[in-house]
Design an enzyme around this catalytic site. Structure first.
Site, PDB file in Angstrom:
ATOM      1  N   ASP A   1      -7.263   2.690   7.495  1.00 24.33           N
ATOM      2  CA  ASP A   1      -5.850   3.038   7.334  1.00 24.33           C
ATOM      3  C   ASP A   1      -5.602   4.450   7.844  1.00 24.33           C
ATOM      4  OD1 ASP A   1      -3.197   2.950   6.650  1.00 24.33           O
ATOM      5  OD2 ASP A   1      -3.517   3.298   4.517  1.00 24.33           O
TER       6      ASP A   1
ATOM      7  N   GLU B   1       0.827  -1.205   0.000  1.00 23.38           N
ATOM      8  CA  GLU B   1       0.000   0.000   0.000  1.00 23.38           C
ATOM      9  C   GLU B   1       0.856   1.246   0.000  1.00 23.38           C
ATOM     10  OE1 GLU B   1      -2.036   3.486   1.664  1.00 23.38           O
ATOM     11  OE2 GLU B   1      -0.309   2.427   2.471  1.00 23.38           O
TER      12      GLU B   1
END
Length: 488
Positions: A381, A353
């Site tokens: 996140d 990511e």
């Protein structure tokens, strides 16, 4: 973490800062938290028959929601997500893309979630493999001083003997352009003020190429953080095609301001920079997937997620170990209560990511053929501090359903639904029209620790993680068990 805000303007376009954010997301971190999103009213249109029907269906889940919350916050699962995160990060440590540590992290989570009784599998992906190498920096003039640095992801290294050059300090891209004729052969130091992550991160992302255009030999970027105790923060950066690639690293807020003051006094500044950074061929890796199969519509999916990779500093506990663990914990809570929803609950722990949602994009490319079967995509996140609201992107009809769902979170004092959702790893799904949700937490300290050695278990609080886990599980289960999928 790479930050994305899926928040178009009223005319359907994106703001300039939003375009910056999207560009950074596509290549990497692009991080921004606009906590100014619209909050949906939960009372408008209460007398409409369709509204009453939805309200009654969702309200029927109040007892189940309370069971989930009680188990997570007060029961046998209390502090479990925190304990799992501590054991994981203490055992594995940080987990940068392409590293052996990330391989070990994936094996660890595959084994742990399998032992938890979930249906687990791995999906292969190719990910970037950048290695920091040894690095150092020091100021030579006007006095000797060691500079704390962290090279930025994808940076090239210096020649073996390093680079020693005079410094030019600027506070903006505009100032760099105005003084560009003086930049040749110098190290450009960006001492940009922190405004917001979404705006200020552009200097980290594009500073090297902008400085190279005017002949700089390297860049040192003031860390993108509102608070520092002499701590550099790393992150991904992007070289522009056709522009010479020069070494680039972040320095501390304190050192950037020191050099700014020296420069303002007209004092000559010289630094020596050594970086052993290299980019290796893309590495083999995996997205890690755990499921509870739906009893009625197993092909329809509510997806929960966080990313398993981190930067190569700290423990990656906050970014994004917490998001990964509450996504696992949500499935555990549902399994422990003997619940099985109509649709499949799927927790995906993304890889790479931090390099721009690389693993998630490959997952989307593989599964988009089944786009209509994805009911809701969720990403955590943004830290797992105390939850404040659920962020949601979807149709007006879907928003009405979600307004009712968040009412079930009353025991958590988190019943606010905000009118946008964010997350690098779910952005492709949301752009394609799939409803998306993200977790808004009390994250005032998030960027203090982000991408730094400070991202450790010390930042985490078990009680707050319990609340996040409960919220995540209630929302995922109820949406997955409703008679109909969320309206598009």
């Amino acid at each position: 973490m790479t930050f994305v805000s899926y928040m178009p303007q009223k005319d359907g376009s994106f703001s300039l800062s939003g375009i910056f954010l999207l560009l950074v997301m596509l290549s990497h971190p692009c991080d921004s938290r606009p906590h100014t999103g619209r909050v949906f009213s939960s009372t408008a249109g209460d007398n409409h028959p369709a509204k009453k029907e939805v309200s009654a269906e969702v309200a029927a889940y109040a007892d189940v929601a309370k069971q989930i919350i009680d188990l997570a916050v007060f029961g046998a699962a209390q502090n479990r997500s925190y304990d799992r995160l501590a054991r994981f990060t203490d055992t594995i440590g940080n987990r940068v893309s392409g590293s052996h540590s990330l391989e070990m992290a994936i094996k660890y989570m595959y084994s742990a979630m399998t032992q938890d009784g979930l249906d687990v599998h791995l999906e292969p992906v190719k990910i970037p493999h950048w290695v920091r190498g040894k690095e150092s920096a020091e100021m030579i003039e006007p006095r000797a001083k060691s500079l704390a640095i962290l090279g930025l992801g994808s940076s090239v290294g210096t020649p073996p003997g390093g680079i020693q050059a005079e410094v030019m300090v600027v506070r903006s891209f505009e100032e760099l352009k105005l003084r560009g004729s003086s930049a040749a052969g110098k190290v450009v130091v960006f001492n940009q003020p922190f405004i917001s992550y979404g705006e200020t991160v552009a200097y980290r992302a594009y500073g090297a190429s902008e400085a190279a255009k005017v002949g700089a030999v390297a860049t040192l970027i003031r860390s993108v953080t509102p608070f520092s105790i002499n701590s550099p923060h790393t992150g991904w950066q992007d070289y522009q095609d056709g522009v010479k690639r020069i070494p680039t690293a972040c320095i501390t807020v304190e050192d950037a301001e020191l050099m700014w003051r020296l420069a303002q006094r007209g004092q000559k500044i010289v630094v020596r920079l050594t970086m052993g950074a290299v980019t290796l061929p893309d590495a083999d890796s995996f997205n890690t997937v755990a499921e509870i199969k739906g009893w009625q519509h197993p092909d329809q999916v509510v997806l929960l997620s966080g990313h398993l990779d981190s930067w190569d500093v700290g423990q990656g506990a906050m970014d994004d170990g917490g998001g990964a663990m509450i996504s696992w914990e949500a499935l555990s809570l549902i399994k422990d209560l003997g619940l099985r929803p109509r649709r499949t609950l799927r927790a995906v722990l993304w890889t790479a990511e931090e390099q721009g949602g690389v693993g998630a994009q490959q997952y989307y490319n593989l599964h988009k053929v089944n786009l209509t079967n994805f009911d809701l995509v969720m990403e955590s996140d943004l830290g797992t501090f105390a939850p404040v609201a659920l962020q949601f992107a979807g149709s007006a009809a879907a928003q009405k359903v979600m307004q009712e769902v968040v009412k079930l979170l009353a025991p958590l004092n988190t019943t606010k639904l905000e009118g946008y959702a964010e997350g690098t790893d779910i952005s492709s799904w949301m752009r394609a029209g799939v409803p998306g949700a993200s977790l808004h937490v009390a994250d005032s300290r998030y960027f203090w620790f982000h991408h730094s050695e400070g991202d450790t278990m010390t930042v985490q609080d078990p009680g707050e993680m319990n609340l996040c886990s409960a919220l995540w599980a209630v929302v995922a289960y109820v949406v997955a068990d409703l008679e109909d999928m969320l309206p598009r």
